[in-house]
Enzyme design. Structure first.
Site, PDB file in Angstrom:
ATOM      1  CD  GLU A 179      -2.497   1.469   2.608  1.00  0.00           C
ATOM      2  OE1 GLU A 179      -3.566   0.860   2.759  1.00  0.00           O
ATOM      3  OE2 GLU A 179      -2.009   2.224   3.480  1.00  0.00           O
ATOM      4  N   GLY A 202     -14.519   5.336   4.937  1.00  0.00           N
ATOM      5  CA  GLY A 202     -13.666   6.449   5.365  1.00  0.00           C
ATOM      6  C   GLY A 202     -13.987   6.815   6.796  1.00  0.00           C
ATOM      7  CE1 TYR A 219     -11.021  -1.278  10.121  1.00  0.00           C
ATOM      8  CE2 TYR A 219     -12.946  -2.296   9.125  1.00  0.00           C
ATOM      9  CZ  TYR A 219     -12.022  -1.271   9.188  1.00  0.00           C
ATOM     10  OH  TYR A 219     -12.114  -0.222   8.290  1.00  0.00           O
ATOM     11  CG  HIS A 241     -14.898  -0.181  12.407  1.00  0.00           C
ATOM     12  ND1 HIS A 241     -15.504   0.854  13.079  1.00  0.00           N
ATOM     13  CD2 HIS A 241     -14.201   0.387  11.395  1.00  0.00           C
ATOM     14  CE1 HIS A 241     -15.196   2.005  12.486  1.00  0.00           C
ATOM     15  NE2 HIS A 241     -14.408   1.742  11.456  1.00  0.00           N
ATOM     16  CD  GLN A 274       5.901   3.502  11.490  1.00  0.00           C
ATOM     17  OE1 GLN A 274       7.108   3.369  11.601  1.00  0.00           O
ATOM     18  NE2 GLN A 274       5.184   2.764  10.684  1.00  0.00           N
TER      19      GLN A 274
HETATM   20  P1  FAD Z   1     -17.825   0.117   6.942  1.00  0.00           P
HETATM   21  O1  FAD Z   1     -17.676  -1.221   6.328  1.00  0.00           O
HETATM   22  O2  FAD Z   1     -18.969   0.957   6.467  1.00  0.00           O
HETATM   23  O3  FAD Z   1     -17.918  -0.102   8.526  1.00  0.00           O
HETATM   24  C1  FAD Z   1     -17.837   1.002   9.435  1.00  0.00           C
HETATM   25  C2  FAD Z   1     -18.660   0.674  10.688  1.00  0.00           C
HETATM   26  O4  FAD Z   1     -20.055   0.603  10.349  1.00  0.00           O
HETATM   27  C3  FAD Z   1     -18.313  -0.685  11.308  1.00  0.00           C
HETATM   28  O5  FAD Z   1     -18.478  -0.583  12.702  1.00  0.00           O
HETATM   29  C4  FAD Z   1     -19.364  -1.612  10.718  1.00  0.00           C
HETATM   30  O6  FAD Z   1     -19.615  -2.756  11.519  1.00  0.00           O
HETATM   31  C5  FAD Z   1     -20.579  -0.698  10.640  1.00  0.00           C
HETATM   32  N1  FAD Z   1     -21.488  -1.029   9.533  1.00  0.00           N
HETATM   33  C6  FAD Z   1     -21.127  -1.414   8.280  1.00  0.00           C
HETATM   34  N2  FAD Z   1     -22.232  -1.605   7.538  1.00  0.00           N
HETATM   35  C7  FAD Z   1     -23.307  -1.336   8.323  1.00  0.00           C
HETATM   36  C8  FAD Z   1     -24.725  -1.347   8.136  1.00  0.00           C
HETATM   37  N3  FAD Z   1     -25.256  -1.690   6.961  1.00  0.00           N
HETATM   38  N4  FAD Z   1     -25.530  -0.983   9.167  1.00  0.00           N
HETATM   39  C9  FAD Z   1     -24.992  -0.630  10.370  1.00  0.00           C
HETATM   40  N5  FAD Z   1     -23.647  -0.602  10.615  1.00  0.00           N
HETATM   41  C10 FAD Z   1     -22.824  -0.955   9.606  1.00  0.00           C
HETATM   42  N6  FAD Z   1      -9.564   5.478   5.189  1.00  0.00           N
HETATM   43  C11 FAD Z   1      -9.425   6.492   4.295  1.00  0.00           C
HETATM   44  O7  FAD Z   1      -9.878   7.609   4.556  1.00  0.00           O
HETATM   45  N7  FAD Z   1      -8.780   6.294   3.104  1.00  0.00           N
HETATM   46  C12 FAD Z   1      -8.261   5.085   2.729  1.00  0.00           C
HETATM   47  O8  FAD Z   1      -7.716   4.944   1.641  1.00  0.00           O
HETATM   48  C13 FAD Z   1      -8.394   3.991   3.648  1.00  0.00           C
HETATM   49  N8  FAD Z   1      -7.910   2.762   3.349  1.00  0.00           N
HETATM   50  C14 FAD Z   1      -8.105   1.719   4.216  1.00  0.00           C
HETATM   51  C15 FAD Z   1      -7.660   0.438   3.860  1.00  0.00           C
HETATM   52  C16 FAD Z   1      -7.830  -0.642   4.729  1.00  0.00           C
HETATM   53  C17 FAD Z   1      -7.362  -2.014   4.305  1.00  0.00           C
HETATM   54  C18 FAD Z   1      -8.455  -0.435   5.996  1.00  0.00           C
HETATM   55  C19 FAD Z   1      -8.618  -1.589   6.948  1.00  0.00           C
HETATM   56  C20 FAD Z   1      -8.909   0.826   6.360  1.00  0.00           C
HETATM   57  C21 FAD Z   1      -8.756   1.909   5.480  1.00  0.00           C
HETATM   58  N9  FAD Z   1      -9.222   3.196   5.794  1.00  0.00           N
HETATM   59  C22 FAD Z   1      -9.060   4.240   4.885  1.00  0.00           C
HETATM   60  C23 FAD Z   1      -9.872   3.454   7.076  1.00  0.00           C
HETATM   61  C24 FAD Z   1     -11.414   3.205   6.996  1.00  0.00           C
HETATM   62  O9  FAD Z   1     -11.996   4.106   6.096  1.00  0.00           O
HETATM   63  C25 FAD Z   1     -11.980   3.386   8.387  1.00  0.00           C
HETATM   64  O10 FAD Z   1     -11.568   2.305   9.204  1.00  0.00           O
HETATM   65  C26 FAD Z   1     -13.477   3.613   8.523  1.00  0.00           C
HETATM   66  O11 FAD Z   1     -13.760   3.991   9.871  1.00  0.00           O
HETATM   67  C27 FAD Z   1     -14.337   2.404   8.203  1.00  0.00           C
HETATM   68  O12 FAD Z   1     -14.323   2.097   6.867  1.00  0.00           O
HETATM   69  P2  FAD Z   1     -15.012   0.733   6.348  1.00  0.00           P
HETATM   70  O13 FAD Z   1     -14.906   0.757   4.889  1.00  0.00           O
HETATM   71  O14 FAD Z   1     -14.489  -0.435   7.088  1.00  0.00           O
HETATM   72  O15 FAD Z   1     -16.548   1.024   6.795  1.00  0.00           O
END
Ligand code: FAD
Length: 287
Positions: free
Chosen positions: A17, A107, A142, A146, A209
């Site tokens: 990454e 995000g 996670y 999360h 870090q």
């Molecule tokens: P989601 O999958 O939407 O989950 C977020 C929360 O909502 C979780 O608690 C989940 O259980 C809950 N949830 C999910 N779906 C539902 C639903 N339908 N109803 C109710 N609750 C729900 N951040 C950036 O800004 N830019 C990046 O490029 C970036 N890259 C990343 C790459 C990786 C591999 C990882 C692990 C994280 C990255 N992040 C990045 C951070 C990420 O955006 C954050 O961790 C963010 O808080 C959650 O994103 P997610 O896509 O997991 O969200």
């Protein structure tokens, strides 16, 4: 190349990454860093999207530099500040550049200011992307849940929903204790989630870090690593060596236990990435 197919082929793959710059004048430097890492022969390279979705154009610029080196890029898109039209434009731009792999993320929620509500969750974005053509869509997961999820079971239910919405593969948040990852895989299987998973490893090579990684990811720092940080944290050269050795050891243990897909959070450090890949040169074939 569809990344999900690569990850499902049973061979060992190491991907990397990188992140884009915050400002326009940093693009040339970030592209050069990405090229240096691409020349090390990773299976593919993901390019993050700035928090709040502020730099999708920069993500694409770095992804194009990766593609020019013959390495498949994986572009991150976040939904916190992106509406349907904006995501459509990014996808059109990707399509015209021959890019087909996206990591769909929610995000981090902005502390202040408006957020876009076209997509509430990553699953909404994933299904929208799937409806826009032949994209291979990844999602985040996670091992330690999360931070917003009330429990590991609730987190797993939402992960299942995300995969059902059209996510083809998953990449984990960084973790420092492999036992947590093995337990996560077991719980995924129990929940009936069958897509390939990439294990996210972050080499911690300086003392600053440590705190940042724990804060960002909510990860547990195992006592073994805490001892390394305590002993070597004040000596940059020793800390870098120890951090590289720790990450290498984690990867060797994962592969020895049958894990085939490793994703390295390089923090845009070609020298650290090179050292780890060199340590694994007989274990992981390039590409
Ligand atoms: P989601 O999958 O939407 O989950 C977020 C929360 O909502 C979780 O608690 C989940 O259980 C809950 N949830 C999910 N779906 C539902 C639903 N339908 N109803 C109710 N609750 C729900 N951040 C950036 O800004 N830019 C990046 O490029 C970036 N890259 C990343 C790459 C990786 C591999 C990882 C692990 C994280 C990255 N992040 C990045 C951070 C990420 O955006 C954050 O961790 C963010 O808080 C959650 O994103 P997610 O896509 O997991 O969200």
């Amino acid at each position: 190349m569809r990344i999900s197919e690569l990850l499902g082929d049973g061979r060992v793959h190491l991907s990397c990454e990188v992140f884009p710059p915050k400002r326009f004048d940093g693009i040339a430097g970030a592209c050069e860093t990405a090229r240096q890492i691409a020349r090390l022969g990773p299976a593919y390279m993901s390019v993050t999207c700035g928090a709040g979705g502020t730099t999708p154009g920069y993500t694409l610029a770095v992804a194009k530099a990766v593609a020019e080196c013959g390495v498949e890029p994986l572009c991150h898109i976040t939904c916190v500040q992106a509406d349907r039209q904006h995501v459509t434009e990014i996808l059109d731009n990707m399509r015209s550049s021959g890019m087909r792999n996206v990591l769909a993320l929610r995000g981090d929620l902005p502390l202040e200011g408006e957020r876009c509500h076209d997509f509430e969750h990553a699953s909404d974005l994933a299904s929208f992307i799937r409806s826009r053509g032949d994209f291979c869509v990844g999602g985040a997961c996670y091992p330690e849940k999360h931070p917003e999820s009330v429990s590991r079971d609730a987190d797993m239910d939402m992960l299942k929903r995300k995969v059902e919405a059209g996510v083809d593969f998953l990449t984990t948040q960084m973790f420092f204790d492999n036992a947590l990852f093995y337990n996560f895989l077991y719980r995924m299987l129990k929940a009936g989630i069958r897509v390939p998973v990439c294990a996210g490893i972050m080499p911690i090579t300086n003392a600053k870090q440590v705190e940042r990684a724990v804060k960002l990811s909510g990860s547990i720092m195992p006592p073994k690593f805490a001892a390394i940080a305590d002993r070597f944290g004040s000596d940059p050269g020793s800390m870098a060596q120890a951090g590289i050795a720790f990450a290498t050891g984690q990867i060797v243990d994962l592969i020895a236990n049958g894990i085939t897909n490793i994703h390295l959070y390089t923090m845009n450090k070609p020298e650290v990435t090179r050292a780890i890949i060199s340590n694994l040169s007989s274990i992981i074939a390039p590409g």
